[in-house]
Design a protein around this motif. Structure first.
Motif, PDB file in Angstrom:
ATOM      1  N   ALA A 110      14.047  -5.063 -11.035  1.00 12.20           N
ATOM      2  CA  ALA A 110      13.704  -3.667 -10.757  1.00 12.20           C
ATOM      3  C   ALA A 110      12.338  -3.330 -11.335  1.00 12.20           C
ATOM      4  O   ALA A 110      11.481  -2.740 -10.652  1.00 12.20           O
ATOM      5  N   LEU A 111      12.123  -3.730 -12.572  1.00 11.13           N
ATOM      6  CA  LEU A 111      10.845  -3.425 -13.213  1.00 11.13           C
ATOM      7  C   LEU A 111       9.694  -4.223 -12.605  1.00 11.13           C
ATOM      8  O   LEU A 111       8.560  -3.732 -12.551  1.00 11.13           O
ATOM      9  N   ALA A 112       9.972  -5.428 -12.120  1.00  8.98           N
ATOM     10  CA  ALA A 112       8.929  -6.213 -11.445  1.00  8.98           C
ATOM     11  C   ALA A 112       8.474  -5.509 -10.169  1.00  8.98           C
ATOM     12  O   ALA A 112       7.272  -5.467  -9.869  1.00  8.98           O
ATOM     13  N   CYS A 113       9.415  -4.947  -9.420  1.00  8.83           N
ATOM     14  CA  CYS A 113       9.043  -4.179  -8.221  1.00  8.83           C
ATOM     15  C   CYS A 113       8.264  -2.930  -8.618  1.00  8.83           C
ATOM     16  O   CYS A 113       7.262  -2.581  -7.981  1.00  8.83           O
ATOM     17  N   CYS A 114       8.713  -2.255  -9.656  1.00  9.71           N
ATOM     18  CA  CYS A 114       8.039  -1.051 -10.131  1.00  9.71           C
ATOM     19  C   CYS A 114       6.595  -1.357 -10.516  1.00  9.71           C
ATOM     20  O   CYS A 114       5.682  -0.595 -10.198  1.00  9.71           O
ATOM     21  N   GLU A 115       6.391  -2.473 -11.181  1.00  6.66           N
ATOM     22  CA  GLU A 115       5.045  -2.868 -11.616  1.00  6.66           C
ATOM     23  C   GLU A 115       4.107  -3.051 -10.421  1.00  6.66           C
ATOM     24  O   GLU A 115       2.900  -2.820 -10.525  1.00  6.66           O
ATOM     25  N   ARG A 116       4.658  -3.450  -9.288  1.00  6.14           N
ATOM     26  CA  ARG A 116       3.835  -3.686  -8.096  1.00  6.14           C
ATOM     27  C   ARG A 116       3.478  -2.393  -7.356  1.00  6.14           C
ATOM     28  O   ARG A 116       2.678  -2.413  -6.420  1.00  6.14           O
ATOM     29  N   LEU A 117       4.078  -1.262  -7.731  1.00  9.14           N
ATOM     30  CA  LEU A 117       3.752   0.003  -7.074  1.00  9.14           C
ATOM     31  C   LEU A 117       2.258   0.291  -7.215  1.00  9.14           C
ATOM     32  O   LEU A 117       1.660  -0.032  -8.246  1.00  9.14           O
ATOM     33  N   PRO A 118       1.658   0.900  -6.198  1.00  9.05           N
ATOM     34  CA  PRO A 118       0.238   1.266  -6.319  1.00  9.05           C
ATOM     35  C   PRO A 118       0.015   2.161  -7.542  1.00  9.05           C
ATOM     36  O   PRO A 118       0.887   2.949  -7.916  1.00  9.05           O
ATOM     37  N   ASP A 124      -1.681   4.763  -7.883  1.00 11.11           N
ATOM     38  CA  ASP A 124      -1.661   6.192  -7.577  1.00 11.11           C
ATOM     39  C   ASP A 124      -0.340   6.639  -6.941  1.00 11.11           C
ATOM     40  O   ASP A 124      -0.231   7.748  -6.430  1.00 11.11           O
ATOM     41  N   PHE A 125       0.689   5.787  -6.995  1.00 10.22           N
ATOM     42  CA  PHE A 125       1.977   6.122  -6.386  1.00 10.22           C
ATOM     43  C   PHE A 125       2.639   7.268  -7.146  1.00 10.22           C
ATOM     44  O   PHE A 125       2.619   7.314  -8.370  1.00 10.22           O
ATOM     45  N   TRP A 126       3.244   8.183  -6.379  1.00  8.80           N
ATOM     46  CA  TRP A 126       4.038   9.267  -6.947  1.00  8.80           C
ATOM     47  C   TRP A 126       5.053   9.687  -5.898  1.00  8.80           C
ATOM     48  O   TRP A 126       4.756   9.709  -4.698  1.00  8.80           O
ATOM     49  N   THR A 127       6.256  10.011  -6.321  1.00  5.81           N
ATOM     50  CA  THR A 127       7.287  10.495  -5.415  1.00  5.81           C
ATOM     51  C   THR A 127       8.103  11.571  -6.117  1.00  5.81           C
ATOM     52  O   THR A 127       8.286  11.504  -7.339  1.00  5.81           O
ATOM     53  N   PRO A 128       8.587  12.542  -5.345  1.00  7.16           N
ATOM     54  CA  PRO A 128       9.449  13.561  -5.964  1.00  7.16           C
ATOM     55  C   PRO A 128      10.867  13.049  -6.225  1.00  7.16           C
ATOM     56  O   PRO A 128      11.680  13.774  -6.771  1.00  7.16           O
ATOM     57  N   GLY A 129      11.148  11.814  -5.833  1.00  7.87           N
ATOM     58  CA  GLY A 129      12.490  11.274  -6.029  1.00  7.87           C
ATOM     59  C   GLY A 129      13.339  11.418  -4.778  1.00  7.87           C
ATOM     60  O   GLY A 129      14.474  11.885  -4.838  1.00  7.87           O
ATOM     61  N   ILE A 130      12.811  10.992  -3.638  1.00  6.12           N
ATOM     62  CA  ILE A 130      13.519  11.151  -2.368  1.00  6.12           C
ATOM     63  C   ILE A 130      14.636  10.118  -2.215  1.00  6.12           C
ATOM     64  O   ILE A 130      14.579   9.036  -2.789  1.00  6.12           O
ATOM     65  N   PHE A 131      15.634  10.474  -1.440  1.00  5.42           N
ATOM     66  CA  PHE A 131      16.745   9.583  -1.086  1.00  5.42           C
ATOM     67  C   PHE A 131      17.405   8.964  -2.317  1.00  5.42           C
ATOM     68  O   PHE A 131      17.733   7.787  -2.336  1.00  5.42           O
ATOM     69  N   GLU A 132      17.583   9.777  -3.352  1.00  4.19           N
ATOM     70  CA  GLU A 132      18.275   9.375  -4.574  1.00  4.19           C
ATOM     71  C   GLU A 132      17.566   8.249  -5.337  1.00  4.19           C
ATOM     72  O   GLU A 132      18.177   7.577  -6.161  1.00  4.19           O
ATOM     73  N   ALA A 133      16.302   8.050  -5.065  1.00  2.70           N
ATOM     74  CA  ALA A 133      15.510   7.066  -5.815  1.00  2.70           C
ATOM     75  C   ALA A 133      14.838   7.784  -6.983  1.00  2.70           C
ATOM     76  O   ALA A 133      14.640   8.999  -6.942  1.00  2.70           O
ATOM     77  N   PRO A 134      14.476   7.039  -8.018  1.00  3.53           N
ATOM     78  CA  PRO A 134      13.774   7.665  -9.147  1.00  3.53           C
ATOM     79  C   PRO A 134      12.483   8.346  -8.699  1.00  3.53           C
ATOM     80  O   PRO A 134      11.831   7.900  -7.761  1.00  3.53           O
ATOM     81  N   GLY A 135      12.135   9.415  -9.392  1.00  3.21           N
ATOM     82  CA  GLY A 135      10.941  10.166  -9.052  1.00  3.21           C
ATOM     83  C   GLY A 135       9.847  10.025 -10.083  1.00  3.21           C
ATOM     84  O   GLY A 135      10.084   9.600 -11.212  1.00  3.21           O
ATOM     85  N   GLY A 136       8.627  10.374  -9.655  1.00  5.11           N
ATOM     86  CA  GLY A 136       7.480  10.353 -10.542  1.00  5.11           C
ATOM     87  C   GLY A 136       6.524   9.229 -10.211  1.00  5.11           C
ATOM     88  O   GLY A 136       6.585   8.632  -9.141  1.00  5.11           O
ATOM     89  N   ASP A 137       5.627   8.954 -11.169  1.00  5.14           N
ATOM     90  CA  ASP A 137       4.702   7.834 -11.010  1.00  5.14           C
ATOM     91  C   ASP A 137       5.340   6.587 -11.630  1.00  5.14           C
ATOM     92  O   ASP A 137       6.483   6.616 -12.075  1.00  5.14           O
ATOM     93  N   ASN A 194       0.800  -1.223   0.000  1.00  6.23           N
ATOM     94  CA  ASN A 194       0.000   0.000   0.000  1.00  6.23           C
ATOM     95  C   ASN A 194       0.833   1.274   0.000  1.00  6.23           C
ATOM     96  O   ASN A 194       0.454   2.261  -0.626  1.00  6.23           O
ATOM     97  N   LEU A 195       1.948   1.278   0.710  1.00  6.42           N
ATOM     98  CA  LEU A 195       2.734   2.504   0.831  1.00  6.42           C
ATOM     99  C   LEU A 195       3.641   2.739  -0.370  1.00  6.42           C
ATOM    100  O   LEU A 195       3.850   3.860  -0.786  1.00  6.42           O
ATOM    101  N   GLY A 196       4.229   1.689  -0.878  1.00  5.13           N
ATOM    102  CA  GLY A 196       5.000   1.794  -2.108  1.00  5.13           C
ATOM    103  C   GLY A 196       6.467   2.121  -1.962  1.00  5.13           C
ATOM    104  O   GLY A 196       7.258   1.740  -2.822  1.00  5.13           O
TER     105      GLY A 196
END
Length: 178
Positions: free
Chosen positions: A129-137, A139-152, A108-110
């Motif tokens: 990596a893409l398998a984890c990405c596919e599991r994101l909710p 409505d997930f969105w992030t500004p790219g915190i902690f050097e992780a990719p940003g966006g939906d 749920n949190l993503g």
């Protein structure tokens, strides 16, 4: 200063951490002097160490938290520190343990999925990596915190591909992209 018990006290302590991390560490050290088994104080202190650019000290504190209270949050937070240190395989181990302990929040949190995806990409494993990405909710969105990719999800996936390709190039495993 005593440990916070109200939202206002928590906010005041957070303000101290943000504006005067050295003072924050002294406060938390006082709690640990009173109770050296206070896992919440070790957890709190790890944030102060991260704020001060001392991730190895933060890791020591999170190792203690895992020893005292090995719950999903402890493994997640230690995984974040390990990821910050570039110890991606160890971070993935902790993220996996955290997910197994609390799978509903994980989905749920993503952010756990995002950090897992980022670790896999930095190890050059685009498929995982893409398998984890596919599991994101959805409505997930992030500004790219902690050097992780940003966006939906649709913005994060191509960034993961680039990170994985660069990791493979660095490790001499270039060749065709997946």
């Amino acid at each position: 200063m005593k440990e916070p018990t109200t939202p206002d006290e928590v906010k005041a302590l957070h303000d101290i951490r943000r504006t005067d991390p050295q003072r924050y560490l002294k406060i938390v050290d006082g709690w640990l002097n009173e109770n050296p088994n206070n896992h919440l104080a070790y957890c709190g202190r790890h944030f102060g160490w991260m704020d001060l650019g001392e991730p190895h000290r933060a890791l020591e504190d999170m190792n203690k938290v895992v020893e005292l209270n090995p719950d999903a949050d402890a493994f997640f937070l230690r995984g974040e520190v390990l990821r910050h240190l570039g110890e991606y395989e160890k971070a993935l181990d902790d993220f996996d343990r955290s997910e197994r302990m609390n799978p509903d929040d994980w989905e749920n949190l993503g952010f756990g999925l995002l950090f897992q995806a980022d670790c896999h990409a930095r190890l050059g494993d685009e498929d995982k990596a893409l398998a984890c990405c596919e599991r994101l909710p959805d409505d997930f969105w992030t500004p790219g915190i902690f050097e992780a990719p940003g966006g939906d999800k649709t913005a994060v996936a191509p960034q993961l591909r680039l990170i994985a390709a660069e990791a493979r190039r660095r490790h001499g495993e270039g060749g065709a992209s997946r």
